[in-house]
Design a protein around this motif. Structure first.
Motif, short mmCIF file in Angstrom:
data_model
loop_
_atom_site.label_atom_id
_atom_site.label_comp_id
_atom_site.label_asym_id
_atom_site.label_seq_id
_atom_site.Cartn_x
_atom_site.Cartn_y
_atom_site.Cartn_z
N MET A 1 -19.46 -7.55 -29.65
CA MET A 1 -20.54 -6.76 -30.41
C MET A 1 -21.08 -7.53 -31.54
O MET A 1 -22.22 -7.47 -31.76
N GLY A 2 -20.34 -8.13 -32.15
CA GLY A 2 -20.66 -8.94 -33.46
C GLY A 2 -21.89 -10.00 -33.22
O GLY A 2 -22.94 -9.95 -33.60
N PRO A 3 -21.72 -10.65 -32.26
CA PRO A 3 -22.78 -11.89 -31.60
C PRO A 3 -23.75 -11.30 -31.31
O PRO A 3 -25.10 -11.45 -31.64
N THR A 4 -23.97 -9.88 -30.49
CA THR A 4 -25.02 -9.53 -29.90
C THR A 4 -25.67 -8.68 -31.24
O THR A 4 -27.03 -8.80 -31.28
N VAL A 50 -12.24 4.04 -22.73
CA VAL A 50 -11.51 3.09 -22.52
C VAL A 50 -9.92 3.57 -22.14
O VAL A 50 -9.43 3.21 -21.21
N LEU A 51 -9.66 4.53 -22.85
CA LEU A 51 -8.34 5.19 -22.84
C LEU A 51 -8.12 5.80 -21.48
O LEU A 51 -7.24 6.01 -20.79
N MET A 70 -9.28 -3.65 -15.70
CA MET A 70 -10.01 -2.68 -15.73
C MET A 70 -10.46 -2.03 -17.05
O MET A 70 -11.72 -1.94 -17.42
N VAL A 71 -9.65 -2.21 -17.93
CA VAL A 71 -9.62 -1.83 -19.44
C VAL A 71 -10.80 -2.66 -20.12
O VAL A 71 -11.62 -2.36 -20.81
N PHE A 72 -10.54 -4.11 -20.06
CA PHE A 72 -11.59 -5.05 -20.40
C PHE A 72 -13.00 -4.89 -19.87
O PHE A 72 -13.96 -4.71 -20.56
N TYR A 73 -12.97 -4.47 -18.55
CA TYR A 73 -14.22 -4.47 -17.80
C TYR A 73 -15.10 -3.25 -18.41
O TYR A 73 -16.21 -3.06 -18.58
N HIS A 74 -14.14 -2.20 -18.46
CA HIS A 74 -14.69 -0.98 -18.97
C HIS A 74 -15.05 -0.84 -20.42
O HIS A 74 -16.11 -0.21 -20.89
N ASP A 76 -16.27 -3.74 -22.16
CA ASP A 76 -17.42 -4.36 -22.17
C ASP A 76 -18.61 -3.49 -21.46
O ASP A 76 -19.73 -3.77 -21.97
N PHE A 77 -18.48 -3.03 -20.38
CA PHE A 77 -19.57 -2.45 -19.83
C PHE A 77 -19.87 -1.04 -20.73
O PHE A 77 -21.23 -0.75 -20.59
N CYS A 78 -19.02 -0.42 -21.41
CA CYS A 78 -19.61 0.71 -22.02
C CYS A 78 -20.17 0.14 -23.30
O CYS A 78 -21.08 0.89 -23.84
N GLN A 79 -20.02 -1.00 -23.63
CA GLN A 79 -20.84 -1.43 -24.92
C GLN A 79 -22.08 -1.77 -24.74
O GLN A 79 -22.95 -1.62 -25.63
#
Length: 94
Positions: A1-4, A50-51, A70-74, A76-79
């Motif tokens: 999120m920081g770079p974005t 994510v949980l 799945m957790v990483f993808y989710h 990232d996708f939610c952000q």
């Protein structure tokens, strides 16, 4: 999120008369209560989702690698929707 956030705020046009205004008072904050509350709610919703994805994958018998993916993808996708909607929330203040 920081770079974005950096990219979004660096591309924001400068407000009129920015250089003619006096500096802000040191006790003023960057975020007001409403903006802080929105950020906290967004973070809680992303964390809960994510949980949920984690629990769903573990209960379905997913391996450690699949669960991690799945957790990483989710996460990232939610952000991304949050990043896209944030400028719209900020524009409501003007």
């Amino acid at each position: 999120m920081g770079p974005t956030c950096s990219i979004v705020y660096e591309n924001e046009p400068m407000e009129r008369n920015t250089m003619q205004r006096p500096p802000r008072i040191m006790t003023d904050t960057f975020l007001n209560g409403r903006e802080l509350l929105i950020s906290i709610v967004q973070g809680l919703v992303i964390t809960a989702s994510v949980l949920f994805a984690y629990q769903l994958t573990v209960q379905a018998g997913g391996s450690e690698e699949k669960t991690r993916t799945m957790v990483f993808y989710h996460a990232d996708f939610c952000q991304h929707p949050v990043e896209l909607c944030q400028p719209l929330v900020l524009l409501q203040h003007f």
